[in-house]
Design an enzyme around this catalytic site. Structure first.
Site, PDB file in Angstrom:
ATOM      1  N   SER A 143      25.398  49.959  40.434  1.00  0.00           N
ATOM      2  CA  SER A 143      25.834  50.206  41.835  1.00  0.00           C
ATOM      3  C   SER A 143      25.091  49.034  42.530  1.00  0.00           C
ATOM      4  O   SER A 143      25.372  47.822  42.472  1.00  0.00           O
ATOM      5  CB  SER A 143      25.509  51.537  42.213  1.00  0.00           C
ATOM      6  N   ASP A 167      36.048  56.012  40.750  1.00  0.00           N
ATOM      7  CA  ASP A 167      34.768  56.005  41.305  1.00  0.00           C
ATOM      8  C   ASP A 167      35.158  56.313  42.906  1.00  0.00           C
ATOM      9  O   ASP A 167      36.004  55.552  43.625  1.00  0.00           O
ATOM     10  CB  ASP A 167      34.345  54.588  41.217  1.00  0.00           C
ATOM     11  N   HIS A 208      31.502  57.574  40.094  1.00  0.00           N
ATOM     12  CA  HIS A 208      30.617  56.683  40.489  1.00  0.00           C
ATOM     13  C   HIS A 208      29.060  57.174  39.521  1.00  0.00           C
ATOM     14  O   HIS A 208      28.349  56.052  39.322  1.00  0.00           O
ATOM     15  CB  HIS A 208      30.099  56.606  41.884  1.00  0.00           C
TER      16      HIS A 208
END
Length: 310
Positions: free
Chosen positions: A190, A255, A284
């Site tokens: 991320s 996501d 995610h």
């Protein structure tokens, strides 16, 4: 024009945000710290007794003995035996911040060490159980660090600090443990893909893993953006082509935070990308729960790196 509406373009060019403001709004949610680093006095020259606290040289980040103290919020999943395999210490970034570092010795004589840049809203304490499990399953040791303003790291989170923080971690891993670049796998998750891509674009290493990556801050805020503006933050899309090490990109097709299109765009822009892992139905924060996650990582590390093919 570049996928933005007229009103959005007028707003951007009349009152363009600085990269730091974009970064702060999009990315940084440091949690309440779940751990602390406690200095352990070392024996003095006479053997018994403790040397003065200054001999730990904590401010410079030089080697000293530190103990990891976890709070209940860390939710540590292992025993004291596993906890004892974790080494912690602070180092100092070029921007003057104290950067907390963690080294997890999962496998004696491991061929690779993973330099892991974690995602948002977590710190080293919360990630420690995951690191033990991941390293044991991949037969790698894990080295990680907290961004400025996260955990026991000082300062405030910012894009510039992200780059300085990973530089400090890279140097600590190399100098304190003598790990050579060809034994280091850079792993970013991320927001952690931002410092990972930046470092990998400047240094060659064994491999790079980009887990749920973003192309740039503007493209997260304005999904139809096609161009990188001068005031954009986190411009991974402009740096990924400079990476000279093998790159594995992992992204969930559902996501909800960083759209799957970001992973696709980076894959298409990266000449060193290997076969990616698109996890059907994953969001995610749950890719690790799918069996193909570990399967793909194991195959990448054991079969697809230059040293393994030699």
């Amino acid at each position: 024009m570049n996928g933005l509406s007229l009103s959005e373009l007028c707003c951007l060019f009349c009152c363009p945000p600085c990269p730091g403001r974009i970064a702060a709004k999009l990315a940084f949610l440091p949690p309440e710290a779940t751990y602390s680093l406690v200095p352990e006095p070392e024996p003095g020259p006479g053997g018994a007794g403790a040397a003065p606290l200054g001999t730990l040289r904590a401010s410079s980040g030089a080697p000293g003995r530190w103990k990891l103290h976890l709070t209940e919020r860390a939710d540590f999943q292992y025993s004291q035996r596993e906890l004892d395999t974790i080494e912690v210490f602070p180092t100092k970034s070029a921007r003057g911040n104290r950067v907390s570092c963690m080294y997890v010795r999962c496998v004696p004589g491991a061929r690779y060490t993973v330099l892991f840049s974690h995602g948002n809203a977590v710190d080293l304490g919360q990630m420690s159980s995951f690191y033990i499990g991941l390293g044991s399953r991949l037969h790698c040791n894990i080295f990680s660090y907290d961004y400025s303003g996260y955990g026991a790291s000082s300062g405030r989170p910012s894009e510039r600090n992200l780059y300085a923080d990973i530089d400090a971690a890279w140097q600590a891993l190399r100098t304190r443990y003598g790990i050579s670049p060809d034994s280091i796998i850079l792993y970013g998750q991320s927001i952690g893909t931002v410092p990972t891509v930046d470092l990998a674009s400047r240094y060659e290493c064994a491999a790079v893993v980009l887990h749920s990556p973003l192309t740039s801050g503007m493209r997260v805020a304005f999904p139809d953006t096609k161009k990188t503006y001068c005031f954009d933050a986190f411009p991974n899309i402009e740096k990924v082509s400079k990476i000279t090490s093998p790159v594995l990109i992992i992204h969930g097709t559902e996501d909800e935070v960083i759209d799957f299109s970001h992973g696709l765009a980076l894959y298409e822009r990266c000449p060193k990308a290997v076969e990616p892992l698109w996890v059907e139905g994953a969001g995610h924060n749950d890719i690790e729960l799918y069996s193909q996650y570990l399967e793909r990582l194991r195959r990448f590390i054991s079969q697809e790196l230059p040293s393994q093919r030699a």
